[in-house]
Design a protein around this motif. Structure first.
Motif, PDB file in Angstrom:
ATOM      1  N   GLY A 161       0.807  -1.229   0.000  1.00  0.00           N
ATOM      2  CA  GLY A 161       0.000   0.000   0.000  1.00  0.00           C
ATOM      3  C   GLY A 161       0.830   1.264   0.000  1.00  0.00           C
ATOM      4  N   HIS A 162       2.130   1.153   0.239  1.00  0.00           N
ATOM      5  CA  HIS A 162       2.931   2.376   0.407  1.00  0.00           C
ATOM      6  C   HIS A 162       3.944   2.595  -0.703  1.00  0.00           C
ATOM      7  CE1 HIS A 162       1.157   3.539   4.251  1.00  0.00           C
ATOM      8  NE2 HIS A 162       0.910   2.243   4.319  1.00  0.00           N
ATOM      9  N   ILE A 163       3.685   1.988  -1.867  1.00  0.00           N
ATOM     10  CA  ILE A 163       4.580   2.259  -3.000  1.00  0.00           C
ATOM     11  C   ILE A 163       4.327   3.677  -3.530  1.00  0.00           C
ATOM     12  CG2 ILE A 163       4.739  -0.168  -3.657  1.00  0.00           C
ATOM     13  CD1 ILE A 163       2.888   0.661  -6.088  1.00  0.00           C
ATOM     14  N   ARG A 177      -2.784  11.687   1.604  1.00  0.00           N
ATOM     15  CA  ARG A 177      -2.983  11.813   3.046  1.00  0.00           C
ATOM     16  C   ARG A 177      -2.241  10.764   3.876  1.00  0.00           C
ATOM     17  NH1 ARG A 177      -7.107   9.717   5.861  1.00  0.00           N
ATOM     18  NH2 ARG A 177      -7.950  11.734   6.456  1.00  0.00           N
ATOM     19  N   CYS A 178      -1.249  10.074   3.258  1.00  0.00           N
ATOM     20  CA  CYS A 178      -0.469   9.157   4.088  1.00  0.00           C
ATOM     21  C   CYS A 178       0.414   9.980   5.030  1.00  0.00           C
ATOM     22  CB  CYS A 178       0.401   8.240   3.232  1.00  0.00           C
ATOM     23  SG  CYS A 178       1.530   7.229   4.233  1.00  0.00           S
ATOM     24  N   PRO A 179       0.346   9.724   6.350  1.00  0.00           N
ATOM     25  CA  PRO A 179       1.164  10.519   7.266  1.00  0.00           C
ATOM     26  C   PRO A 179       2.666  10.320   7.055  1.00  0.00           C
ATOM     27  CG  PRO A 179      -0.052   8.798   8.450  1.00  0.00           C
ATOM     28  CD  PRO A 179      -0.528   8.771   7.023  1.00  0.00           C
ATOM     29  N   PHE A 180       3.061   9.241   6.414  1.00  0.00           N
ATOM     30  CA  PHE A 180       4.481   8.988   6.177  1.00  0.00           C
ATOM     31  C   PHE A 180       4.950   9.470   4.806  1.00  0.00           C
ATOM     32  CE2 PHE A 180       3.265   6.108   9.499  1.00  0.00           C
ATOM     33  CZ  PHE A 180       4.351   6.091  10.348  1.00  0.00           C
ATOM     34  N   HIS A 181       4.097   9.312   3.777  1.00  0.00           N
ATOM     35  CA  HIS A 181       4.567   9.557   2.403  1.00  0.00           C
ATOM     36  C   HIS A 181       3.715  10.527   1.602  1.00  0.00           C
ATOM     37  CE1 HIS A 181       5.197   5.221   3.533  1.00  0.00           C
ATOM     38  NE2 HIS A 181       6.401   5.722   3.604  1.00  0.00           N
ATOM     39  N   GLY A 182       2.629  11.006   2.142  1.00  0.00           N
ATOM     40  CA  GLY A 182       1.769  11.883   1.342  1.00  0.00           C
ATOM     41  C   GLY A 182       1.070  11.118   0.240  1.00  0.00           C
ATOM     42  N   ASP A 183       1.655  11.183  -0.983  1.00  0.00           N
ATOM     43  CA  ASP A 183       0.932  10.646  -2.143  1.00  0.00           C
ATOM     44  C   ASP A 183       1.382   9.244  -2.578  1.00  0.00           C
ATOM     45  OD1 ASP A 183       3.373  11.467  -3.133  1.00  0.00           O
ATOM     46  OD2 ASP A 183       2.543  12.717  -4.741  1.00  0.00           O
ATOM     47  N   CYS A 184       1.637   8.358  -1.607  1.00  0.00           N
ATOM     48  CA  CYS A 184       1.813   6.937  -1.946  1.00  0.00           C
ATOM     49  C   CYS A 184       0.449   6.351  -2.348  1.00  0.00           C
ATOM     50  CB  CYS A 184       2.404   6.173  -0.761  1.00  0.00           C
ATOM     51  SG  CYS A 184       1.281   6.070   0.652  1.00  0.00           S
ATOM     52  N   LEU A 185       0.433   5.066  -2.712  1.00  0.00           N
ATOM     53  CA  LEU A 185      -0.820   4.423  -3.138  1.00  0.00           C
ATOM     54  C   LEU A 185      -1.922   4.594  -2.091  1.00  0.00           C
ATOM     55  CD1 LEU A 185      -2.588   2.484  -4.835  1.00  0.00           C
ATOM     56  CD2 LEU A 185      -1.292   0.570  -3.857  1.00  0.00           C
TER      57      LEU A 185
HETATM   58 ZN    ZN Z   1       2.418   5.687   2.654  1.00  0.00          ZN
END
Ligand code: ZN
Ligand code: ADP
Length: 301
Positions: A161-163, A177-185
């Motif tokens: 999910g985080h690619i 909205r990923c708190p770690f990566h922003g615009d990951c999958l």
């Molecule tokens: Zn992510």
């Protein structure tokens, strides 16, 4: 793997599902309750299994599929822990240890999606396959990878999910909205991202809303990456967002377009309806997979 009487827990971010039985046609009891604090929620799970032990006898093992990240490595000191989750109260919780201490049975422990994949391999849409992936598109995006009937681990476990995804900010200015990566999958394509981008609950967007073309675009980019890296024999897409059945043909078409004939398999070129599919077990893949996992633990697999 046998058909022993076992227990299973699907530990989700919003609810826990517990069951005892031997397989899909023989679930003898099932309970679901909201995920609150670890003490309360694990306490309810333990009470369920004690009650079932009185009625049906002792399960030979209990399988647990949980939200994560988690430590699935049996030789690790933190085996059985949910580790760095941002979910309040649940970081560094020894979930498997608490269940083992209370019930004194062997425990299997893995990600919710690896376990759902195992259920699909045993009883659902992935029977007979030696390499496939199971993705859920829901509150988050998660992916399990099953090779020869075993969920893949490594450094920890896959985090499909985080690619990162190609992101055309002119066409889609939503920042993710990923708190770690922003615009990951997950940041771009999970249910809450769809709701936030369009200012309306994902479940209430009409089937012909442009949201679904964009969603199919991101999912297809991700599937292109997974097909090229893992060469799965099938891709199972579950989770609340995939209740939008019109997504399946959109995703299939986009995957063919983005691969552009490069992966020369009839599964993709001719039979993509059987290649990108919903779960055979529907929304029961997780809890049934936990039973399958418990049976693997007994078999020492
Ligand atoms: Zn992510
Ligand atoms: P979880 O991820 O908590 O296990 P789900 O897989 O049901 O649960 O995912 C919940 C998410 O899926 C919510 O964010 C919601 O926006 C989205 N969702 C649920 N039902 C639908 C639907 N019918 N259509 C589109 N999105 C949905």
């Amino acid at each position: 793997m046998g058909n022993e009487f076992v227990g299973g827990i699907e530990a989700g971010g919003t609810k826990f599902v517990c069951a005892v039985g031997t397989g899909p046609d023989d679930v003898r009891a099932e309970a679901r309750f909201p995920t609150t604090t670890p003490d309360e929620t694990i306490g309810r799970a333990v009470a369920f299994f004690h009650e079932q032990e009185r009625r049906h006898g002792r399960p030979a093992a209990i399988g647990i599929g949980t939200f994560g990240p988690l430590d699935p490595e049996p030789s690790s000191p933190t085996f059985g822990y949910i580790t760095s989750t941002p979910k309040p109260h649940w970081a560094n919780v020894n979930l498997a240890g608490a269940i083992r201490a209370a019930l004194d049975v062997p425990i299997g422990f893995d990600t919710d999606v690896n376990i759902a994949g195992l259920g699909e391999w045993r009883w659902g849409a992935a029977r007979g396959l030696s390499n496939f992936i199971y993705l859920t598109i829901g509150t988050g995006v998660g992916g399990g990878v099953i090779i020869d009937g075993k969920p893949v681990h490594g450094l920890i476990h896959p985090e499909l999910g985080h690619i990162p995804l190609p992101h055309d900010r002119m066409a889609d200015p939503y920042p993710g909205r990923c708190p770690f990566h922003g615009d990951c999958l997950e940041g771009m394509a999970a249910g809450p991202a769809i709701s936030e981008r369009w200012g309306q609950s994902a479940a209430e967007l009409s089937p012909d809303h442009p949201a679904w073309q964009l969603e199919a675009h991101y999912l297809a980019l991700a599937l292109q990456a997974f097909i090229c890296t893992l060469s799965p024999q099938r891709i199972i897409l579950g989770g609340g967002v995939m209740e939008q059945a019109q997504l399946f043909p959109l995703v299939r078409g986009q995957v063919q377009k983005y691969l552009n004939g490069y992966v020369q398999s009839p599964a993709i070129l001719n039979d993509i309806e059987d290649y990108i599919v919903p779960p055979g077990l529907g929304n029961r893949a997780g809890v049934l997979g936990a039973l399958a996992q418990a049976q693997q633990v007994i078999a020492g697999e």
